[in-house]
Motif scaffolding. Structure first.
Motif, PDB file in Angstrom:
ATOM      1  N   MET A  10       0.835  -1.210   0.000  1.00  0.00           N
ATOM      2  CA  MET A  10       0.000   0.000   0.000  1.00  0.00           C
ATOM      3  C   MET A  10       0.865   1.253   0.000  1.00  0.00           C
ATOM      4  N   ILE A  11       1.916   1.272   0.812  1.00  0.00           N
ATOM      5  CA  ILE A  11       2.808   2.431   0.870  1.00  0.00           C
ATOM      6  C   ILE A  11       3.474   2.652  -0.487  1.00  0.00           C
ATOM      7  N   LYS A  12       3.967   1.567  -1.097  1.00  0.00           N
ATOM      8  CA  LYS A  12       4.591   1.695  -2.416  1.00  0.00           C
ATOM      9  C   LYS A  12       3.584   2.204  -3.448  1.00  0.00           C
ATOM     10  N   GLY A  13       2.367   1.712  -3.381  1.00  0.00           N
ATOM     11  CA  GLY A  13       1.327   2.162  -4.316  1.00  0.00           C
ATOM     12  C   GLY A  13       1.012   3.638  -4.156  1.00  0.00           C
ATOM     13  N   PHE A  14       0.854   4.073  -2.900  1.00  0.00           N
ATOM     14  CA  PHE A  14       0.593   5.497  -2.660  1.00  0.00           C
ATOM     15  C   PHE A  14       1.777   6.356  -3.103  1.00  0.00           C
ATOM     16  N   ASN A  15       2.983   5.852  -2.872  1.00  0.00           N
ATOM     17  CA  ASN A  15       4.174   6.575  -3.273  1.00  0.00           C
ATOM     18  C   ASN A  15       4.199   6.812  -4.789  1.00  0.00           C
ATOM     19  N   SER A  58       3.070  10.232  -9.592  1.00  0.00           N
ATOM     20  CA  SER A  58       2.381  10.473 -10.869  1.00  0.00           C
ATOM     21  C   SER A  58       1.530  11.749 -10.820  1.00  0.00           C
ATOM     22  N   PHE A  59       1.013  12.136  -9.673  1.00  0.00           N
ATOM     23  CA  PHE A  59       0.261  13.387  -9.541  1.00  0.00           C
ATOM     24  C   PHE A  59       1.182  14.603  -9.430  1.00  0.00           C
ATOM     25  N   GLY A  60       2.454  14.363  -9.241  1.00  0.00           N
ATOM     26  CA  GLY A  60       3.408  15.446  -9.130  1.00  0.00           C
ATOM     27  C   GLY A  60       3.506  16.034  -7.737  1.00  0.00           C
ATOM     28  N   TRP A  61       2.952  15.350  -6.741  1.00  0.00           N
ATOM     29  CA  TRP A  61       3.002  15.847  -5.370  1.00  0.00           C
ATOM     30  C   TRP A  61       4.375  15.666  -4.749  1.00  0.00           C
ATOM     31  N   ILE A  62       5.116  14.662  -5.237  1.00  0.00           N
ATOM     32  CA  ILE A  62       6.491  14.451  -4.792  1.00  0.00           C
ATOM     33  C   ILE A  62       7.350  14.238  -6.041  1.00  0.00           C
ATOM     34  N   THR A  63       8.644  14.325  -5.894  1.00  0.00           N
ATOM     35  CA  THR A  63       9.554  14.094  -7.006  1.00  0.00           C
ATOM     36  C   THR A  63      10.422  12.886  -6.711  1.00  0.00           C
ATOM     37  N   THR A 107      10.874  11.360   0.643  1.00  0.00           N
ATOM     38  CA  THR A 107       9.756  10.419   0.764  1.00  0.00           C
ATOM     39  C   THR A 107       9.836   9.344  -0.311  1.00  0.00           C
ATOM     40  N   TYR A 108      10.123   9.753  -1.546  1.00  0.00           N
ATOM     41  CA  TYR A 108      10.203   8.782  -2.635  1.00  0.00           C
ATOM     42  C   TYR A 108      11.406   7.860  -2.461  1.00  0.00           C
ATOM     43  N   GLN A 109      12.532   8.425  -2.078  1.00  0.00           N
ATOM     44  CA  GLN A 109      13.763   7.635  -1.943  1.00  0.00           C
ATOM     45  C   GLN A 109      13.708   6.702  -0.739  1.00  0.00           C
TER      46      GLN A 109
END
Length: 117
Positions: free
Chosen positions: A93-98, A103-108, A113-115
Motif C-alpha cells: 500500500m505504501i509503495k502504491g501510494f508513493n 504520478s500526480f506530481g506531489w512528490i519528485t 519520501t520517494y527515496q
C-alpha cells in the motif's frame, strides 16, 4: 434439501442435544453444538459411508502427521508467511501510494519520501 417441509423442523428442535434448526438460502442446518464428532460417527455408521476425515474430527495433530509430504510442506510454508501478511500488505500500500503521489506530481523522484520507500 429439495423439500424442507418433509424435515419435521419442530420435532428436530425438541430432540435432546439439538440447539436449534436454521433454514436459510436453500440450506437446512441442525445445530448440535460440541457433539459433532459423535454425530458424525453415528451417521457414517448408519449410512455405511467411509470417512476420510475421521482424523480431522478427532485430532488435527494426527491428521497433519499422516498427511502427504507435499501438503505438510505447503502448511509449513503458509504458516511461516501468515504472520507477515499484514506487513507485506502495508508495504504494498505504501509503495502504491508513493507511485500515485509521484504520478500526480506531489512528490519528485529526488524527494526523501520517494527515496525512502
Amino acid at each position: 434439501m429439495k423439500d424442507e417441509e418433509l424435515a419435521k423442523t419442530e420435532e428436530l428442535k425438541n430432540l435432546s442435544g439439538v440447539i436449534t434448526v436454521m433454514q436459510s438460502g436453500g440450506q437446512y442446518q441442525v445445530v448440535i453444538g460440541n457433539e459433532v464428532p459423535d454425530v458424525h460417527k453415528a451417521i457414517t455408521k448408519i449410512g455405511k459411508w467411509s470417512s476420510d476425515d475421521e482424523e480431522t474430527l478427532n485430532s488435527n495433530d494426527e491428521k497433519t502427521s499422516k498427511g502427504k509430504i507435499f501438503n505438510r510442506f505447503i502448511d509449513m510454508i503458509s504458516g511461516v508467511f501468515q504472520p507477515l501478511l499484514g506487513l507485506l500488505a502495508a508495504t504494498g500500500m505504501i509503495k502504491g501510494f508513493n507511485e500515485l503521489f509521484l504520478s500526480f506530481g506531489w512528490i519528485t523522484e529526488t524527494s526523501g519520501t520517494y527515496q525512502l520507500s
